[in-house]
Design a protein around this motif. Sequence first.
Motif, PDB file in Angstrom:
ATOM      1  N   PHE A   1       0.822  -1.211   0.000  1.00  0.00           N
ATOM      2  CA  PHE A   1       0.000   0.000   0.000  1.00  0.00           C
ATOM      3  C   PHE A   1       0.856   1.262   0.000  1.00  0.00           C
ATOM      4  CE2 PHE A   1      -3.051  -3.145   1.559  1.00  0.00           C
ATOM      5  CZ  PHE A   1      -4.146  -2.854   0.747  1.00  0.00           C
ATOM      6  N   ARG A   2       2.028   1.184   0.665  1.00  0.00           N
ATOM      7  CA  ARG A   2       2.935   2.342   0.563  1.00  0.00           C
ATOM      8  C   ARG A   2       3.427   2.523  -0.868  1.00  0.00           C
ATOM      9  NH1 ARG A   2       4.574   0.946   6.057  1.00  0.00           N
ATOM     10  NH2 ARG A   2       5.978  -0.648   5.249  1.00  0.00           N
ATOM     11  N   ALA A   3       3.671   1.410  -1.555  1.00  0.00           N
ATOM     12  CA  ALA A   3       4.100   1.504  -2.955  1.00  0.00           C
ATOM     13  C   ALA A   3       2.998   2.098  -3.821  1.00  0.00           C
ATOM     14  CB  ALA A   3       4.492   0.121  -3.466  1.00  0.00           C
ATOM     15  N   PHE A   4       1.741   1.706  -3.583  1.00  0.00           N
ATOM     16  CA  PHE A   4       0.637   2.287  -4.347  1.00  0.00           C
ATOM     17  C   PHE A   4       0.547   3.796  -4.129  1.00  0.00           C
ATOM     18  CE2 PHE A   4      -1.668  -2.001  -3.622  1.00  0.00           C
ATOM     19  CZ  PHE A   4      -0.875  -2.592  -4.594  1.00  0.00           C
ATOM     20  N   ALA A   5       0.807   4.237  -2.881  1.00  0.00           N
ATOM     21  CA  ALA A   5       0.705   5.668  -2.573  1.00  0.00           C
ATOM     22  C   ALA A   5       1.871   6.452  -3.167  1.00  0.00           C
ATOM     23  CB  ALA A   5       0.639   5.857  -1.061  1.00  0.00           C
ATOM     24  N   ARG A   6       3.079   5.868  -3.147  1.00  0.00           N
ATOM     25  CA  ARG A   6       4.235   6.612  -3.659  1.00  0.00           C
ATOM     26  C   ARG A   6       4.177   6.778  -5.183  1.00  0.00           C
ATOM     27  NH1 ARG A   6       7.256   3.712   0.431  1.00  0.00           N
ATOM     28  NH2 ARG A   6       7.631   2.052  -1.095  1.00  0.00           N
ATOM     29  N   ALA A   7       3.628   5.776  -5.858  1.00  0.00           N
ATOM     30  CA  ALA A   7       3.554   5.866  -7.326  1.00  0.00           C
ATOM     31  C   ALA A   7       2.380   6.765  -7.715  1.00  0.00           C
ATOM     32  CB  ALA A   7       3.394   4.458  -7.915  1.00  0.00           C
ATOM     33  N   ARG A   8       2.541   8.065  -7.408  1.00  0.00           N
ATOM     34  CA  ARG A   8       1.447   9.019  -7.604  1.00  0.00           C
ATOM     35  C   ARG A   8       1.572   9.682  -8.977  1.00  0.00           C
ATOM     36  NH1 ARG A   8       1.175  13.680  -3.289  1.00  0.00           N
ATOM     37  NH2 ARG A   8       1.753  11.833  -2.059  1.00  0.00           N
ATOM     38  N   VAL A   9       0.419   9.807  -9.624  1.00  0.00           N
ATOM     39  CA  VAL A   9       0.349  10.493 -10.918  1.00  0.00           C
ATOM     40  C   VAL A   9      -0.827  11.464 -10.851  1.00  0.00           C
ATOM     41  CG1 VAL A   9      -0.040  10.249 -13.402  1.00  0.00           C
ATOM     42  CG2 VAL A   9       1.367   8.561 -12.185  1.00  0.00           C
ATOM     43  N   ASN A  10      -0.568  12.724 -11.160  1.00  0.00           N
ATOM     44  CA  ASN A  10      -1.640  13.728 -11.136  1.00  0.00           C
ATOM     45  C   ASN A  10      -2.702  13.377 -12.176  1.00  0.00           C
ATOM     46  OD1 ASN A  10      -0.408  15.264  -9.123  1.00  0.00           O
ATOM     47  ND2 ASN A  10       0.794  16.443 -10.621  1.00  0.00           N
ATOM     48  N   GLY A  11      -3.938  13.403 -11.757  1.00  0.00           N
ATOM     49  CA  GLY A  11      -5.036  13.056 -12.651  1.00  0.00           C
ATOM     50  C   GLY A  11      -5.445  11.605 -12.537  1.00  0.00           C
ATOM     51  N   LEU A  12      -4.854  10.856 -11.597  1.00  0.00           N
ATOM     52  CA  LEU A  12      -5.202   9.444 -11.403  1.00  0.00           C
ATOM     53  C   LEU A  12      -5.346   9.203  -9.910  1.00  0.00           C
ATOM     54  CD1 LEU A  12      -3.733   6.337 -13.158  1.00  0.00           C
ATOM     55  CD2 LEU A  12      -3.752   6.418 -10.660  1.00  0.00           C
ATOM     56  N   TRP A  13      -6.394   8.502  -9.516  1.00  0.00           N
ATOM     57  CA  TRP A  13      -6.573   8.175  -8.109  1.00  0.00           C
ATOM     58  C   TRP A  13      -7.182   6.778  -7.998  1.00  0.00           C
ATOM     59  CZ3 TRP A  13      -9.357  11.486 -11.005  1.00  0.00           C
ATOM     60  CH2 TRP A  13     -10.759  11.300 -11.061  1.00  0.00           C
TER      61      TRP A  13
ATOM     62  N   ILE B   1       1.538   2.664 -14.072  1.00  0.00           N
ATOM     63  CA  ILE B   1       2.038   1.278 -14.074  1.00  0.00           C
ATOM     64  C   ILE B   1       3.561   1.272 -14.080  1.00  0.00           C
ATOM     65  CG2 ILE B   1       2.090  -0.869 -15.396  1.00  0.00           C
ATOM     66  CD1 ILE B   1      -0.727  -0.267 -16.346  1.00  0.00           C
ATOM     67  N   SER B   2       4.166   2.186 -14.850  1.00  0.00           N
ATOM     68  CA  SER B   2       5.626   2.280 -14.862  1.00  0.00           C
ATOM     69  C   SER B   2       6.170   2.689 -13.504  1.00  0.00           C
ATOM     70  CB  SER B   2       6.068   3.269 -15.945  1.00  0.00           C
ATOM     71  OG  SER B   2       7.468   3.429 -15.938  1.00  0.00           O
ATOM     72  N   ALA B   3       5.477   3.601 -12.812  1.00  0.00           N
ATOM     73  CA  ALA B   3       5.910   4.018 -11.482  1.00  0.00           C
ATOM     74  C   ALA B   3       5.779   2.864 -10.488  1.00  0.00           C
ATOM     75  CB  ALA B   3       5.092   5.220 -11.019  1.00  0.00           C
ATOM     76  N   LEU B   4       4.742   2.060 -10.627  1.00  0.00           N
ATOM     77  CA  LEU B   4       4.591   0.890  -9.748  1.00  0.00           C
ATOM     78  C   LEU B   4       5.721  -0.110  -9.947  1.00  0.00           C
ATOM     79  CD1 LEU B   4       0.741   0.171  -9.964  1.00  0.00           C
ATOM     80  CD2 LEU B   4       1.996   1.134  -8.019  1.00  0.00           C
ATOM     81  N   SER B   5       6.159  -0.286 -11.181  1.00  0.00           N
ATOM     82  CA  SER B   5       7.204  -1.283 -11.455  1.00  0.00           C
ATOM     83  C   SER B   5       8.538  -0.903 -10.840  1.00  0.00           C
ATOM     84  CB  SER B   5       7.357  -1.469 -12.961  1.00  0.00           C
ATOM     85  OG  SER B   5       7.838  -0.259 -13.560  1.00  0.00           O
ATOM     86  N   ARG B   6       8.713   0.382 -10.496  1.00  0.00           N
ATOM     87  CA  ARG B   6       9.973   0.818  -9.887  1.00  0.00           C
ATOM     88  C   ARG B   6       9.968   0.634  -8.366  1.00  0.00           C
ATOM     89  NH1 ARG B   6       9.299   4.969 -13.857  1.00  0.00           N
ATOM     90  NH2 ARG B   6       8.363   6.351 -12.302  1.00  0.00           N
ATOM     91  N   GLU B   7       8.853   0.276  -7.772  1.00  0.00           N
ATOM     92  CA  GLU B   7       8.785   0.048  -6.328  1.00  0.00           C
ATOM     93  C   GLU B   7       9.353  -1.331  -5.990  1.00  0.00           C
ATOM     94  OE1 GLU B   7       7.900   2.061  -3.949  1.00  0.00           O
ATOM     95  OE2 GLU B   7       7.399   3.733  -5.278  1.00  0.00           O
ATOM     96  N   SER B   8      10.181  -1.371  -4.919  1.00  0.00           N
ATOM     97  CA  SER B   8      10.825  -2.640  -4.546  1.00  0.00           C
ATOM     98  C   SER B   8       9.805  -3.706  -4.131  1.00  0.00           C
ATOM     99  CB  SER B   8      11.813  -2.402  -3.398  1.00  0.00           C
ATOM    100  OG  SER B   8      11.146  -1.857  -2.257  1.00  0.00           O
ATOM    101  N   ALA B   9       8.701  -3.292  -3.500  1.00  0.00           N
ATOM    102  CA  ALA B   9       7.700  -4.270  -3.060  1.00  0.00           C
ATOM    103  C   ALA B   9       7.000  -4.927  -4.239  1.00  0.00           C
ATOM    104  CB  ALA B   9       6.671  -3.604  -2.156  1.00  0.00           C
ATOM    105  N   LEU B  10       7.042  -4.293  -5.412  1.00  0.00           N
ATOM    106  CA  LEU B  10       6.354  -4.827  -6.587  1.00  0.00           C
ATOM    107  C   LEU B  10       7.316  -5.346  -7.634  1.00  0.00           C
ATOM    108  CD1 LEU B  10       3.614  -2.063  -6.926  1.00  0.00           C
ATOM    109  CD2 LEU B  10       3.353  -4.331  -5.948  1.00  0.00           C
ATOM    110  N   GLN B  11       8.572  -5.525  -7.263  1.00  0.00           N
ATOM    111  CA  GLN B  11       9.528  -6.058  -8.218  1.00  0.00           C
ATOM    112  C   GLN B  11       9.116  -7.475  -8.604  1.00  0.00           C
ATOM    113  OE1 GLN B  11      12.209  -4.570  -9.684  1.00  0.00           O
ATOM    114  NE2 GLN B  11      11.538  -2.679  -8.685  1.00  0.00           N
ATOM    115  N   GLY B  12       9.127  -7.747  -9.883  1.00  0.00           N
ATOM    116  CA  GLY B  12       8.742  -9.066 -10.371  1.00  0.00           C
ATOM    117  C   GLY B  12       7.251  -9.244 -10.550  1.00  0.00           C
ATOM    118  N   LYS B  13       6.451  -8.226 -10.183  1.00  0.00           N
ATOM    119  CA  LYS B  13       5.007  -8.316 -10.347  1.00  0.00           C
ATOM    120  C   LYS B  13       4.627  -7.736 -11.705  1.00  0.00           C
ATOM    121  CE  LYS B  13       4.756  -9.598  -6.020  1.00  0.00           C
ATOM    122  NZ  LYS B  13       4.441 -11.001  -5.628  1.00  0.00           N
TER     123      LYS B  13
END
Length: 220
Positions: free
Chosen positions: A119-131, A160-172
């Motif tokens: 959930f921290r990874a979801f919050a950090r991968a923030r994009v303006n205009g998306l919630w 999606i690209s921002a999520l892929s850079r989060e360590s908790a989502l590596q390989g997902k």
Amino acid sequence: MSQQINLFNPAFEKRKQALSAVGLLRGLVLVLAASAAVVWFGARQVDALERTAADAKGVLDAREARRADVFARFPVPGKDPLIAGALGQAEADRSALLEAGQILQGGELGNTHGYADYFRAFARARVNGLWLTGASIAGAGKEIGLQGRVVQPDLLPQYISALSRESALQGKSFARLDMATAQLPAQGAASAPAAPAPRFIEFSLQSSAAPASGAGAVKQ
């Protein structure tokens, strides 16, 4: 002329001495005396052993009497069924905890560290205009689902690209994407004309593809 010389001298002949009755009597007396001495010594030894055995038996009887007295004054308590039941329950609880610890260490329950990192990874991968409007995680993070809204469809690949850079989502990876246009309800006074409601796109991301024909398609 020959001459015979007799060399035999009777003085050198071995003489046989006959035992007299007095000598025999003396020998018999000596034998009887020796036998009596042996019998007397043996009797003394037997008496000493009997006295030792009697003393040992007295000591043993005294110890047995003291032991019986101690058991009479301090009886051994019987086994309490309540204590036995408590001990059995404690042993069962201990076995259950050990088994649970082995299961946790073996990873049979999947993710045992919680989902806060996701959930921290979801919050950090923030994009303006998306919630995001919803998120679901199952198992050890193998099944991830995200639901949200975006004002422009080209913002979704950035997220999606921002999520892929989060360590908790590596390989997902996300195997299914559903998108559909939606419109917020119009707000305004009853007498005034309603302003056009803003349009946006609702999306759903799933880490495993579901057997649906509309995967990855934009629904109008």
